[in-house]
Design a protein around this motif. Structure first.
Motif, short mmCIF file in Angstrom:
data_model
loop_
_atom_site.label_atom_id
_atom_site.label_comp_id
_atom_site.label_asym_id
_atom_site.label_seq_id
_atom_site.Cartn_x
_atom_site.Cartn_y
_atom_site.Cartn_z
N SER A 160 0.84 -1.19 0.00
CA SER A 160 0.00 0.00 0.00
C SER A 160 0.88 1.24 0.00
CB SER A 160 -0.88 0.02 1.24
OG SER A 160 -1.80 -1.02 1.17
N LYS A 180 -7.70 3.84 0.70
CA LYS A 180 -8.11 3.88 2.11
C LYS A 180 -8.19 5.34 2.52
CE LYS A 180 -7.60 -0.44 4.03
NZ LYS A 180 -7.33 -1.15 2.77
N TYR B 83 3.57 -10.63 6.69
CA TYR B 83 2.25 -10.93 6.10
C TYR B 83 2.34 -11.54 4.73
CZ TYR B 83 3.01 -6.42 3.80
OH TYR B 83 3.53 -5.40 3.07
N GLU B 84 3.44 -11.23 4.04
CA GLU B 84 3.55 -11.82 2.69
C GLU B 84 3.70 -13.33 2.78
OE1 GLU B 84 6.60 -9.08 1.48
OE2 GLU B 84 5.30 -8.31 -0.13
N GLU B 87 0.37 -14.71 3.60
CA GLU B 87 -0.48 -14.75 2.41
C GLU B 87 -0.11 -15.94 1.53
OE1 GLU B 87 0.22 -10.91 0.78
OE2 GLU B 87 -1.26 -9.94 2.06
N GLU B 93 -7.16 -12.84 3.94
CA GLU B 93 -6.84 -11.45 4.29
C GLU B 93 -7.54 -11.04 5.57
OE1 GLU B 93 -6.88 -8.49 1.35
OE2 GLU B 93 -5.63 -9.63 -0.04
N ASN B 143 9.31 -5.04 8.32
CA ASN B 143 8.84 -4.26 7.17
C ASN B 143 9.14 -2.79 7.40
OD1 ASN B 143 7.30 -6.30 5.51
ND2 ASN B 143 6.32 -6.58 7.51
N GLU B 147 1.58 -2.44 6.68
CA GLU B 147 0.72 -2.54 5.51
C GLU B 147 -0.69 -2.04 5.85
OE1 GLU B 147 0.93 -3.11 2.25
OE2 GLU B 147 -1.21 -2.74 2.36
N ALA B 148 -1.10 -0.99 5.12
CA ALA B 148 -2.35 -0.32 5.46
C ALA B 148 -3.59 -1.17 5.17
CB ALA B 148 -2.46 1.00 4.71
N ASP B 149 -3.43 -2.18 4.32
CA ASP B 149 -4.57 -3.07 4.11
C ASP B 149 -4.95 -3.77 5.40
OD1 ASP B 149 -5.07 -2.56 1.54
OD2 ASP B 149 -4.65 -4.57 0.78
N TYR B 150 -3.97 -3.91 6.29
CA TYR B 150 -4.23 -4.66 7.51
C TYR B 150 -4.39 -3.77 8.74
CZ TYR B 150 -3.09 -8.62 4.62
OH TYR B 150 -3.11 -9.55 3.64
#
Lengths: 249, 723
Positions: A160, A180, B83-84, B87, B93, B143, B147-150
Motif C-alpha cells: 500500500s 483507504k 504478512y507476505e 499470504e 486477508e 517491514n 501494511e495499510a490493508d491490515y
C-alpha cells in the motif's frame, strides 16, 4: 498518457450547490462542470470538447458571509412598491442573503482531453489566459501556482502506498475501494460523503420544433468525497510522474 | 546478541515471556481444541505481540529512564509480521487483518504519534533486529511500513451489522491473546481442565429427579427452565455444566457465598484449583475461609480474577459489563465463548440489569457460549425479549413443580399492617413480618415494643453497621432453622427475600409485587405441609402500605394486587407460576414504566459505539447505585481507640497485603451503606481515608443496635450555615 496538471490557490470561494437559495451552500471541491467551464472559457471553445477531470485538494476552514441577492421572476413587471431595480419593463428585488465560503483553498486538477491534440492548446490557454481565470463565482479569481503537462500511467503497487498530501478528493464511486481513507474522527467511523456531481450537459428540446423548449440535461457522476490516506496494493491506480494520483471522471 | 527485556520486575526477556505465552497457548488448545477460532492466527499473535518492545525507548524505560515520544509497543510489533509469507501460506486477508488488530490493541493505548514518527521508529528498530534471535521465528524480518490493508493509525474493527462475523472473530483472538498474556505475566496457567465435576456429582449418590434428568439430557442446549424452589436447581445447573468450564450467576453476594460453599463440599479437595467465587468481596470471603489450611490466597485470588478456574460463581456485573464493549471487554467475551453459564434467580434483576443480561446473552450466543436460565419464576417478558434477539433456546413443556406440598394458605387483607393483628396471630409462633421500607419496619418495631418481651422481638434490615448486621443474620438463621424450638417476632425488609434459608410459621407482609411476594412466602413453611386450619400467610394490600413507586413499580404493584384479588386459602405452586405468567407477560406490561425502562436500557447500551466508554465509565453506568459508606458518629465515638489503631496498620507501609486488608475489613465492620437520597452533606462530621479512592464518612445520625440507622432531619441552623 498525458494530462495537464493545474495547481491552484483561492482565498475565499463558493462552489455553489444547485438549488441552495436561503443559504448558498458550497461543495467542498469545485464540481467537474465548473472546472470544464473554466477550461472552455480559457480556450474560447464554443462547443463541448470531451475531457476527463480529476480534482483533489483541501481548505482551511469554512465561513458564512452576506452577499447581495437579486431576485426576479419570469415576466414579473416592474412595480415600484416592491422592486428596487427596473430592468427594462421588468422588476428585480435586491436584498441580502447568506453564503458559505471556503477559506484558503488548495487544488490539484488534472485535465485529460479525449483528443490528445488539444493538450497543447489547453496548456497554452491556461499558461497565458486571455482574461483572469475564475473558478466558482465569477469573482472567485484563482492564483495559478503551476501549469504543467505531465505523464501518467496505471500502476499496481505491491505494498500500500501512502499518500501524505492530506488531500481530499472526489473518488469515482466504483473505485472507492481502491483507496483507504482517513476516516476516524475521535474513534467514530465516518465513511466519507457521497455526492452526485454534474459533469457536462446536452441540450434537449422538450417542446416542438416550432416552439422549442430547450433544457440542459446533465450527466451526473456519483463520487465519494473523503481524505485519501493511501492507495491500496494490487489495484490499478493512475499516477503522474510527480506522484499525484488521478481520480479521473 | 543483545538482551531485550519484556519486563523488569521480575526481569524477563521478550523471548522468555513469549515462551510463557506459548506454554499457555498449548494448555488452552489442549483443553479446548474445538474453540471456534483459527488457532494459527492466535499462535502468530502470541509470537509477534511483544516484539515491538525491542525499541530502545521501551528498553530504556525498563531500566528506569523514560524517553519521551515512545510509541506503544503493540503498534511497533506490527512491523515484524511477515504478512507476505502468511499470504503465501494462504491465510485469508481477513484472518491476517484480525492478527494485526489483535497485536495492535493488545494494550489499548492512546495513539498520539504521527505516521512519520511511526516510520522513523520502525526504521530505528531495523538495527535491533540483527541483535535479536528467537528460535520460534528464526527468519525474523521487519517491514519498512505497516501494511495499510491490515492496519493503519486509528483503524478499528467495529461491530457493524454487515461485518458482525469479523468483529467477533477479532474479539475472540484479541481476548484470548490478553488472557494468555496476563496469565503468563502472573505465572499462572490460563485454564484448568474441569475433570472433577461429573465425578463429584456421581459421588453424591443421589437419584436425580425429573428436573435434573432434563438438565443432564440437554447439556448441549441453551435452556430456560422454570423450577420451584427446593427442586435442586443448583445440582441441576452443575449437572448441565458437566465437565466443562462453567459460570454460575446469581444476584446476591450471600447467595453466591452459599452456593460456593455447597460446590466446595461436592468437589472435595483442591478447591483453589477448581472453583472460585467472584464478586466485590472475593478477597474477604477467601480470607474468611482460609482458617484451617494455607491455600495461597494471593494466587487463588489471581486465578479467580483472571477467570481461569473451571467453575466460577459470580455476580452479573463481574461478566456482563461486557455489553458496553469497553476496551478490554474482549477477554470476557472470549472466555464465555467456550463456557456454559447458569443464571439463577432472574426475577431479582431490575430492568436495567435485565437489559444487560439480554444483550449479554445475545453476544455470548453469537460467539458460541451456552446458557441455562434456571428460575423459580419466569417473567414472560424475558422469553419474548430473548426471542426478539433471535436467540435459540429450549424450554421444557411444563415447569418442574411439586404440587403435592400444600405450603401456603393465604389471606389477602385490604388494609395496612398494625399491631392488633400481629399480636392476635403471634401466640408464641415464629412470626415473620416483612415491610417494603426500612422506615416502616422501624415504626412497627416501635409499636410492638411495649407488648412483646425484648428478647422475642427483633428487627432486621439493611441499615445496620456490618458488625451488627452479621450478628442479626446469624440470629435469624438460628431461629429460622427447621430444628429450632424457639419462637418470636422478626420484623424485616426485603433483604430476607432471597437466599436466606429460614423457615417461619406465620408470615405477615406488605405487598410489593408478585415475584417479591412469592419469594417472601418462601421464608414460611419452606419445605413442609401446612396442616393447620386458617391461614399462614397474610398479605396487606391496603392504602397505607409503604414503598409503592419507590421500591416497587406502581403498575406492577397494581397488577399484582389485581391478580391476588380472588385468592383466599391454599395456593399451589402451579397457581403461583400461572399468576406470574399473567402479571409479567409482555402483553400486560407493555405500557408500564417498567417495560419502557427495560427497552430504553437495551437501546441505551447498544447506542454506545464500541470502545467508546472506558472500563471505569462502564463501571459507573453498570451498577447505577450511588451509596456512601458511613460510620454513625455514636459508633465512632464508642470505638475510637480501636478504629485509630486499625488506621495505623492501614497506613503502615511495611506490612503484608493480607494484614492491611484484614485491618481494612475490621474498619468496614463499623460502617453502614446509605443511599444518595438519605445523604446530607452537613451531617458529615469527618472523613476517614482508607485509600486514595476509598472514603468513609463519620456521620451525624441516630444509630442503635436495636433500631439501626435513622437519619437526622435537616436542621435549621445547619441549613442557614450552608446558605
Amino acid at each position: 498518457m498525458k494530462a495537464i496538471r493545474l495547481s491552484l490557490y483561492q482565498d475565499l470561494v463558493n462552489y455553489k450547490k444547485p438549488m441552495s437559495f436561503q443559504l448558498k451552500e458550497t461543495y467542498p471541491l469545485p464540481p467537474y462542470s465548473t472546472i470544464i467551464g473554466m477550461v472552455h472559457n480559457a480556450c474560447k471553445f464554443e462547443e463541448y470538447k470531451e475531457m476527463d477531470i480529476s480534482v483533489q485538494g483541501k481548505y482551511f476552514s469554512k465561513v458564512n458571509d452576506l452577499y447581495t441577492r437579486y431576485e426576479f421572476k419570469n415576466g414579473m413587471k416592474y412595480d415600484k412598491t416592491r422592486h428596487q431595480i427596473k430592468a427594462g419593463d421588468y422588476g428585480v428585488t435586491r436584498g441580502i442573503s447568506t453564503q458559505e465560503l471556503l477559506v484558503d483553498v488548495e487544488l490539484i486538477i488534472h485535465i485529460v482531453p479525449k483528443d490528445e491534440n488539444l493538450i497543447d492548446i489547453i496548456y497554452n490557454s491556461l499558461k497565458e489566459p486571455w482574461e483572469y481565470l475564475s473558478l466558482g463565482r465569477r469573482e472567485d479569481i484563482v492564483t495559478i501556482e503551476e501549469v504543467k503537462i505531465v505523464d501518467f500511467e496505471e500502476v499496481e503497487y505491491q505494498k500500500s502506498q501512502r499518500y501524505d498530501f492530506g488531500y481530499f478528493a472526489y473518488v469515482p464511486y466504483e473505485k472507492k475501494d481502491d483507496f483507504k481513507y482517513i476516516k476516524n474522527i475521535q474513534n467514530i467511523e465516518v465513511e466519507g460523503t457521497i455526492f452526485t456531481i454534474n459533469k457536462n450537459y446536452q441540450l434537449v428540446n422538450y417542446g416542438t420544433k416550432a416552439k422549442p423548449k430547450i433544457f440542459r440535461k446533465w450527466k451526473k457522476i456519483k463520487v465519494k468525497y473523503a481524505e485519501i490516506r493511501n492507495a491500496s496494493r494490487r489495484k490499478e491506480i493512475l499516477v503522474d510522474n510527480d506522484g499525484y494520483i488521478l481520480f479521473l471522471v | 546478541m543483545n538482551e531485550y527485556l519484556a519486563k523488569s520486575k521480575p526481569r524477563e526477556t521478550i523471548q522468555e515471556h513469549t515462551d510463557n505465552l506459548v506454554k499457555n497457548f498449548k494448555i488452552l488448545k489442549e483443553i479446548y481444541p474445538n474453540l471456534n477460532i483459527n488457532w494459527d492466527i492466535l499462535y502468530w499473535a502470541v509470537i509477534y505481540h511483544d516484539l515491538g518492545k525491542m525499541n530502545l525507548k521501551f528498553q530504556s524505560k525498563l531500566k528506569g529512564k523514560r524517553i519521551s515520544g515512545e510509541i506503544p509497543h503493540g503498534i511497533l510489533s506490527l512491523a515484524f509480521i511477515d504478512y507476505e509469507k502468511l499470504e503465501d501460506e494462504e491465510y485469508s486477508e481477513e484472518d491476517i487483518r484480525v492478527l494485526f488488530h489483535a497485536v495492535a490493541y493488545h494494550h489499548d493505548r492512546k495513539f498520539d504519534f504521527s505516521e512519520d514518527e511511526l516510520i522513523d521508529e520502525i526504521s530505528l528498530m531495523e538495527k535491533e533486529v540483527d541483535n535479536f534471535y528467537y528460535d520460534k521465528i528464526p527468519d525474523l524480518i521487519i517491514n519498512e511500513e505497516i501494511e495499510a490493508d491490515y492496519f493503519y493509525k486509528n483503524d478499528r474493527i467495529f461491530l457493524n451489522e454487515n461485518k458482525e462475523g469479523l468483529f467477533f472473530k477479532y474479539t475472540l483472538i484479541k481476548g484470548l491473546l490478553n488472557r494468555l498474556d496476563y496469565a503468563a505475566s502472573a505465572y499462572i496457567p490460563v485454564e484448568r481442565k474441569n475433570d472433577f465435576l461429573v465425578e463429584g456429582m456421581e459421588k453424591l449418590g443421589f437419584i436425580w429427579n425429573d428436573l435434573q434428568k432434563f438438565m443432564l439430557k440437554n447439556q448441549s442446549e441453551n435452556l430456560i427452565v422454570v423450577a420451584q424452589t427446593g427442586m435442586g436447581k443448583t445440582e441441576g445447573g452443575l449437572l448441565w455444566i458437566g465437565d466443562n468450564k462453567g459460570f454460575f450467576i446469581l444476584p446476591l453476594k450471600t447467595a453466591i457465598n452459599a452456593i460456593y460453599d455447597r460446590v466446595v463440599q461436592i468437589i472435595g479437595n483442591g478447591v483453589e484449583e477448581k472453583v472460585g467465587l467472584l464478586h466485590s468481596d472475593t478477597y474477604k470471603e477467601y480470607l474468611a475461609r482460609e482458617k484451617d489450611e494455607k491455600i495461597g490466597i494471593d494466587d487463588y485470588f489471581k486465578r479467580t480474577k483472571q477467570l481461569s478456574l473451571p467453575l466460577t460463581i459470580c455476580t452479573l456485573d463481574q461478566l456482563f459489563d461486557l455489553v458496553y464493549r469497553y476496551p478490554g471487554f474482549e477477554q470476557k467475551l472470549a472466555t464465555l465463548s467456550y463456557s456454559k453459564i447458569v443464571i439463577d434467580e432472574i426475577q431479582m434483576y431490575s430492568p436495567d440489569l435485565l437489559a444487560y443480561l439480554i444483550i449479554g446473552l445475545e453476544y455470548i450466543n453469537k460467539v458460541g457460549g451456552k446458557f441455562a436460565i434456571l428460575t423459580a419464576t419466569l417473567p414472560g417478558i424475558i422469553v419474548d425479549l430473548l426471542k426478539e434477539s433471535k436467540i435459540e433456546f429450549k424450554m421444557p413443556e411444563k415447569p418442574f413443580i411439586d404440587n403435592e406440598l400444600k405450603r401456603h394458605s393465604v389471606k389477602i387483607l385490604d388494609n395496612e399492617i398494625d399491631k392488633g393483628i400481629i399480636l392476635e396471630k403471634y401466640k408464641k409462633n415464629k412470626v415473620l413480618i416483612i415491610c417494603n421500607t426500612v422506615k416502616k419496619a422501624q415504626e412497627i418495631y416501635g409499636e410492638l415494643k411495649e407488648y412483646i418481651e425484648k428478647e422475642r422481638l427483633n428487627l432486621f434490615h439493611s441499615k445496620y453497621i456490618r458488625k451488627d448486621r452479621g450478628e442479626k443474620e446469624q440470629a435469624i438463621l438460628e431461629i429460622g432453622s427447621k430444628n429450632s424450638k424457639e419462637y418470636g417476632i422478626w420484623i424485616a425488609t426485603q433483604i430476607v427475600e432471597a437466599s436466606l434459608d429460614i423457615d417461619f410459621d406465620i408470615l405477615l407482609t406488605e405487598l410489593s409485587d408478585l415475584n417479591g411476594l412469592f419469594q417472601r412466602m418462601g421464608r414460611c413453611y419452606r419445605k413442609r405441609n401446612f396442616e393447620g386450619t386458617g391461614y399462614n400467610c397474610y398479605v396487606f394490600c391496603g392504602k397505607g402500605i409503604s414503598g409503592v413507586n419507590k421500591v416497587v413499580d406502581k403498575d406492577i404493584h397494581k397488577f399484582s394486587k389485581e391478580a391476588l384479588k380472588n385468592i383466599d386459602g391454599f395456593i399451589t405452586e402451579e397457581n403461583k407460576i400461572n399468576m406470574i405468567d399473567k402479571v409479567y407477560s409482555t402483553k400486560s406490561l407493555e405500557n408500564t414504566e417498567y417495560y419502557k425502562k427495560l427497552k430504553k436500557s437495551i437501546k441505551y447500551v447498544k447506542s454506545f459505539e464500541d470502545y467508546e466508554l472506558t472500563k471505569s465509565e462502564t463501571r459507573d453506568r453498570f451498577r447505577n447505585i450511588s451509596s456512601w459508606n458511613i460510620i454513625p458518629k455514636t459508633v465512632y465515638d464508642k470505638n475510637i481507640d480501636k478504629i485509630e489503631e486499625l488506621m495505623k496498620i492501614i497506613k503502615e507501609k511495611h506490612i503484608s497485603r493480607e494484614e492491611r486488608f484484614k485491618a481494612k475489613l475490621a474498619v468496614l465492620e463499623y460502617t453502614v451503606a446509605i443511599y444518595e437520597y438519605d445523604y446530607y452533606k452537613y451531617n458529615v462530621e469527618g472523613i476517614i481515608e482508607l485509600s486514595k479512592y476509598e472514603r468513609i464518612y463519620i456521620y451525624n445520625c441516630e444509630y442503635s443496635k436495636e433500631l439501626g440507622f435513622k437519619n437526622v432531619e435537616k436542621q435549621e441552623d445547619s441549613i442557614n450555615n450552608i446558605i
